[in-house]
Design a protein around this motif. Sequence first.
Motif, short mmCIF file in Angstrom:
data_model
loop_
_atom_site.label_atom_id
_atom_site.label_comp_id
_atom_site.label_asym_id
_atom_site.label_seq_id
_atom_site.Cartn_x
_atom_site.Cartn_y
_atom_site.Cartn_z
N GLU A 165 8.69 13.88 -10.73
CA GLU A 165 8.98 13.24 -9.45
C GLU A 165 7.82 12.34 -9.03
OE1 GLU A 165 11.78 16.30 -6.95
OE2 GLU A 165 9.63 16.74 -7.00
N LEU A 166 8.16 11.36 -8.19
CA LEU A 166 7.16 10.56 -7.50
C LEU A 166 7.11 11.02 -6.05
CD1 LEU A 166 8.02 6.97 -8.80
CD2 LEU A 166 5.99 8.30 -9.38
N VAL A 167 5.92 11.20 -5.51
CA VAL A 167 5.76 11.59 -4.11
C VAL A 167 5.29 10.35 -3.36
CG1 VAL A 167 4.66 13.15 -2.48
CG2 VAL A 167 5.18 13.94 -4.81
N ILE A 168 6.14 9.86 -2.45
CA ILE A 168 5.92 8.57 -1.79
C ILE A 168 5.44 8.77 -0.36
CG2 ILE A 168 7.02 6.39 -1.08
CD1 ILE A 168 9.01 6.77 -3.35
N ASP A 213 5.64 12.23 2.20
CA ASP A 213 5.84 13.15 1.08
C ASP A 213 7.29 13.13 0.60
OD1 ASP A 213 3.18 13.92 1.14
OD2 ASP A 213 3.54 15.54 2.57
N VAL A 214 7.81 11.95 0.43
CA VAL A 214 9.20 11.79 -0.04
C VAL A 214 9.22 11.93 -1.55
CG1 VAL A 214 11.15 10.20 -0.20
CG2 VAL A 214 9.80 10.31 1.91
N ARG A 215 10.01 12.87 -2.05
CA ARG A 215 10.05 13.15 -3.48
C ARG A 215 11.26 12.46 -4.11
NH1 ARG A 215 6.14 17.18 -4.06
NH2 ARG A 215 6.64 17.38 -6.28
N VAL A 216 10.99 11.60 -5.08
CA VAL A 216 12.02 10.81 -5.75
C VAL A 216 11.93 11.05 -7.25
CG1 VAL A 216 12.86 8.48 -6.22
CG2 VAL A 216 11.97 9.05 -3.95
N PRO A 217 13.03 11.35 -7.91
CA PRO A 217 12.97 11.58 -9.36
C PRO A 217 12.44 10.36 -10.11
CG PRO A 217 15.09 12.27 -8.45
CD PRO A 217 14.39 11.52 -7.37
N ARG A 254 0.79 -1.22 0.00
CA ARG A 254 0.00 0.00 0.00
C ARG A 254 0.83 1.28 0.00
NH1 ARG A 254 -3.11 -2.88 -1.66
NH2 ARG A 254 -5.23 -3.39 -0.98
N THR A 255 2.13 1.19 0.14
CA THR A 255 2.95 2.40 0.05
C THR A 255 2.72 3.02 -1.32
OG1 THR A 255 4.62 1.61 1.59
CG2 THR A 255 5.29 3.31 0.04
N SER A 256 2.26 4.27 -1.35
CA SER A 256 1.83 4.88 -2.61
C SER A 256 2.88 5.85 -3.14
CB SER A 256 0.52 5.63 -2.39
OG SER A 256 0.72 6.76 -1.55
N ALA A 257 2.84 6.00 -4.45
CA ALA A 257 3.70 6.97 -5.12
C ALA A 257 2.86 7.67 -6.19
CB ALA A 257 4.91 6.30 -5.75
#
Length: 391
Positions: free
Chosen positions: A152-155, A220-224, A143-146
Amino acid sequence: MTTAARQETRALAEWRAEIRAWLEANVPEGGLPDPESGDILDAHRAWERTLFEAGYAALHWPVEYGGKGADLDARIVFQEEYERAGAPPRMNLGGLMLAGPTIMKYGTPEQKEFWLPAILSCEHLWCQGFSEPGAGSDLANLRTSAVLDGDELVINGQKIWTSGGMHADWMFGMVRTGDPQSGHRGITYVMIDMRTPGIDVRPIKQINGQTGFSEVFFTDVRVPVANVMGELNGGWQVAMEALGHERGAGRRTYVKFLNDLAQLREFVTSLGQADDVGVREDLGRLLTAVSVYRHHVGRTVADSMRGHDGPEASYNKLYWSEMTAQIHEVGMRVLAARAELQDDEKSLPGAKQWQDNYWFSRATRIFAGTNQIQKNIISERVLGLPKEPRR
């Protein structure tokens, strides 16, 4: 024996001699403590760099990526000699065995150039972000969402039982980018810098007092998007590739189990149980199991070198994990009341470590895919039995 077979046997013998001599000259005297202790983390990184500089960090990696391109036979020989020498536990197996080969297969040229050299030199330590509180054996339930936001992906979400999470520089993980009800579809495989704002790593103190696992929370972790491995929503296939490396032959050598049995035999002798018929039967049964495992791995390696890879890797995981637990269960019975003592190291060296290893051995039936799941894979994909009813 054919001429080619004799040459191959001779080459492996020469390789074994080379490895044995190098290890005798370079293994730190007295070994290194468990890398879980932060104050000796640098010592383990230094040992990994020593292996890297000698060309032994990742024998299975292709030459073009800095490895030796060694076949399974050569790798098994290296692992046998590594265990015999009492060399330190490898620090970055998540990167070397899982992340690295997956990047080689699915990564872009830019991703390979950035990540692979740093894995090989142990500049980057890696952890795995698969399991979640509600998605352990059933990874498709994660269920961890992105959410895609520009480039970017916001996780947001949580991972659990993350081995080495407190020391890792990077995580390879699975996140939900599609419909939450879509099962294994809509999952993306992404590489996450553990220093990114919004990541909270919380060590999990286990019953043996150690903290080798962690919970990892994402807010709200932002990953390229450039860190995605493979395609968006196509991460399940990438993850299965990684898990195949985790479960396959070559991850555990029979020599490790022989070392465990040697320690167990020392306990038996020290405690005056050498003539106990029940104990002798237990030791004989365990030695037989180790011998069977050795020959099974040999057969699996031979099949793999002929191009016959498949779900049979589940046999290996099922066998070594059960054997690990059984060896330590016998040891606890031999130690009896001594197994409960935490300060008995002087009178019975190794007893406390055995207790710690016993508690960890119970987890071997769970990690790398639970044994219940491995039995399903074997029954359905290898033996062709009817599938287990799914709700």
